[in-house]
Structure formats: structure tokens, C-alpha cells
Design a protein around this motif. Sequence first.
Motif, short mmCIF file in Angstrom:
data_model
loop_
_atom_site.label_atom_id
_atom_site.label_comp_id
_atom_site.label_asym_id
_atom_site.label_seq_id
_atom_site.Cartn_x
_atom_site.Cartn_y
_atom_site.Cartn_z
N LYS A 18 17.57 -6.98 7.30
CA LYS A 18 18.72 -7.77 7.74
C LYS A 18 18.18 -8.98 8.49
O LYS A 18 17.45 -8.84 9.46
CB LYS A 18 19.65 -6.96 8.65
CG LYS A 18 20.58 -6.07 7.86
CD LYS A 18 20.06 -4.71 7.85
CE LYS A 18 20.98 -3.74 7.15
NZ LYS A 18 20.28 -2.57 6.76
N GLU A 19 18.55 -10.17 8.04
CA GLU A 19 17.95 -11.38 8.59
C GLU A 19 18.93 -12.26 9.35
O GLU A 19 18.51 -13.22 9.98
CB GLU A 19 17.35 -12.21 7.46
CG GLU A 19 16.27 -11.48 6.70
CD GLU A 19 15.78 -12.24 5.48
OE1 GLU A 19 16.28 -13.35 5.25
OE2 GLU A 19 14.92 -11.72 4.79
N THR A 20 20.20 -11.97 9.29
CA THR A 20 21.17 -12.86 9.92
C THR A 20 22.23 -12.06 10.66
O THR A 20 22.38 -10.86 10.42
CB THR A 20 21.79 -13.80 8.87
OG1 THR A 20 22.63 -14.76 9.52
CG2 THR A 20 22.59 -13.03 7.85
N ASN A 21 22.95 -12.72 11.55
CA ASN A 21 23.98 -12.07 12.37
C ASN A 21 25.35 -12.66 12.11
O ASN A 21 25.47 -13.83 11.73
CB ASN A 21 23.68 -12.28 13.87
CG ASN A 21 22.44 -11.58 14.31
OD1 ASN A 21 22.17 -10.47 13.90
ND2 ASN A 21 21.67 -12.24 15.17
N ILE A 22 26.35 -11.85 12.36
CA ILE A 22 27.74 -12.31 12.43
C ILE A 22 28.22 -11.93 13.82
O ILE A 22 28.12 -10.76 14.21
CB ILE A 22 28.63 -11.65 11.36
CG1 ILE A 22 28.18 -12.06 9.97
CG2 ILE A 22 30.09 -11.99 11.60
CD1 ILE A 22 28.94 -11.37 8.84
N ILE A 23 28.73 -12.88 14.55
CA ILE A 23 29.24 -12.61 15.89
C ILE A 23 30.75 -12.46 15.80
O ILE A 23 31.44 -13.30 15.21
CB ILE A 23 28.84 -13.72 16.87
CG1 ILE A 23 27.32 -13.77 16.98
CG2 ILE A 23 29.49 -13.50 18.23
CD1 ILE A 23 26.78 -14.93 17.77
N LEU A 24 31.25 -11.40 16.38
CA LEU A 24 32.66 -11.07 16.29
C LEU A 24 33.19 -10.78 17.69
O LEU A 24 32.61 -9.97 18.41
CB LEU A 24 32.82 -9.84 15.39
CG LEU A 24 34.19 -9.23 15.23
CD1 LEU A 24 35.09 -10.18 14.45
CD2 LEU A 24 34.08 -7.90 14.52
N ARG A 25 34.26 -11.41 18.07
CA ARG A 25 34.86 -11.16 19.37
C ARG A 25 36.01 -10.16 19.23
O ARG A 25 36.84 -10.29 18.33
CB ARG A 25 35.41 -12.45 19.98
CG ARG A 25 34.33 -13.44 20.35
CD ARG A 25 34.97 -14.68 20.98
NE ARG A 25 33.97 -15.64 21.33
CZ ARG A 25 33.33 -15.65 22.49
NH1 ARG A 25 33.61 -14.77 23.41
NH2 ARG A 25 32.41 -16.56 22.74
N VAL A 26 36.01 -9.15 20.09
CA VAL A 26 37.08 -8.16 20.11
C VAL A 26 37.45 -7.87 21.56
O VAL A 26 36.68 -8.15 22.47
CB VAL A 26 36.65 -6.84 19.41
CG1 VAL A 26 36.39 -7.07 17.93
CG2 VAL A 26 35.44 -6.22 20.06
#
Length: 96
Positions: free
Chosen positions: A3-11
Motif C-alpha cells: 500500500k503506497e498511498t493514503n486516503i484521509i477521511l474525517r468522521v
Amino acid sequence: MEKETNIILRVSPSDKRIIQDKAKEAGISVSEYARKVLLSGSIIKVDGEEKKTLNGIANNLNQLTRHANSTGIIPAEVSGTLKELIEKIRYAYRKR
């Protein structure tokens, strides 16, 4: 696969707890849980007229529920109609 990348998610904090609980219940990490849900989940889009119809059904269901809770009685014909209605809704949205 790396896994090389991120997704940022606000909750919200409460949503975070729910997600953590669901991941724990599934026996996987939050990352794995989120990945599986995001990759295999789906969104059902409900258009204007469908939304009106569903809102009307929900309103009727709430009225029936209040009546059943206050009287303790669920007439057989109401129970049968509700089951039939639920199946029709499920069928309609499975076709999408």
C-alpha cells in the motif's frame, strides 16, 4: 500488494467508535475494514419521486408502529402487508 498511498477521511467521534466496533466484530483492522467497505460497498441513489414515495411509506410505517406499540395489537393483515411491502422495496433496489 504494497500500500503506497493514503486516503484521509474525517468522521465524528461517535462514527469513529462505530467503525472501530464493526472492524473489531469482523476481526480485522480498521484499515482493512474501510478498504473492504469502500471497494465492495455501494450507494443507492434515490431520485425525487422515489424519495417522496419512500418518505410516504416511512410515515405510514411509523404510524402503524405507534399504533401497534400503544395497543399491543398487530392485525394479521397489517403484518402481511408490511412483509409484502418490504419485499417489494428490496426487490426494487436489488435491480439497481
